[in-house]
Design a protein around this motif. Structure first.
Motif, short mmCIF file in Angstrom:
data_model
loop_
_atom_site.label_atom_id
_atom_site.label_comp_id
_atom_site.label_asym_id
_atom_site.label_seq_id
_atom_site.Cartn_x
_atom_site.Cartn_y
_atom_site.Cartn_z
N LEU A 6 0.85 -1.20 0.00
CA LEU A 6 0.00 0.00 0.00
C LEU A 6 0.88 1.24 0.00
CD1 LEU A 6 -2.92 1.16 0.25
CD2 LEU A 6 -2.53 1.23 2.72
N LEU A 75 -6.74 6.25 4.16
CA LEU A 75 -6.14 5.17 4.95
C LEU A 75 -7.07 4.78 6.10
CD1 LEU A 75 -3.44 3.53 5.45
CD2 LEU A 75 -2.85 5.37 7.06
N ASP A 79 -6.13 -1.27 7.32
CA ASP A 79 -5.08 -1.43 6.31
C ASP A 79 -3.80 -2.00 6.93
OD1 ASP A 79 -6.54 -0.54 4.06
OD2 ASP A 79 -6.14 1.56 4.59
#
Ligand code: 4NP
Length: 157
Positions: A6, A75, A79
């Protein structure tokens, strides 16, 4: 299970979508599309649902790198466990990411330029403010190449 990466910046419209698109292209070229997944997110919420910034789109178009379907998201705490690696564009992003995902997250959190040896810069300059998307691309590109080599030995099988 694919290895999941990510990329995170502030707005998720300039730097991290550029990094996501470039990294995905490098992964595809390396024949590793089934083994590595990439996504991006912003620590801020201003641009949720928007496509990448026009400057990032123009730059990617010029290099024939796809950003199809990409749109900004924020975000999330989850995550931290949904990804193996979270890659911050700058030191503020890194601090904010750690605050959101906490200390017990599965993901390792790094700054992109921390893996570029002898990099003069620690932070990827934000073209939202500098207007220089090529400068940002040069750093993102170097970082993505090294990132792929760093991840290769960690792939299952
Ligand atoms: P990014 O750039 O973090 O590279 O996506 C920015 C985009 C938007 C804003 C700040 C930075 N903003 O304040 O809206």
């Amino acid at each position: 299970m694919p290895y999941r990466v990510l990329f995170v910046c502030l707005g998720n419209i300039c730097r991290s979508p550029m990094a996501e698109a470039v990294f995905r292209e490098r992964v595809r070229a390396a024949g590793l599309a089934d083994a590595i997944e990439a996504d991006s997110a912003g620590t801020g919420d201003w641009h949720i649902g928007k496509p990448p910034h026009e400057g990032t789109r123009r730059l990617l178009d010029g290099k024939s790198i796809s950003y199809e379907g990409m749109c900004a998201r924020q975000l999330q705490p989850g995550d931290g466990d949904a990804f193996d690696l979270i890659v911050a564009m700058d030191a503020n992003n890194e601090r904010d990411i750690r605050a959101v995902v906490g200390n017990d997250a599965k993901a390792e959190v790094i700054r992109l330029l921390s893996i570029v040896p002898d990099s003069v810069l620690q932070d990827v300059p934000d073209p939202y403010y500098t207007g220089d998307f090529e400068e940002t691309y040069a750093l993102v590109s170097a970082g993505c190449d090294l990132l792929l080599e760093r991840i290769r030995p960690r792939l299952a099988g």
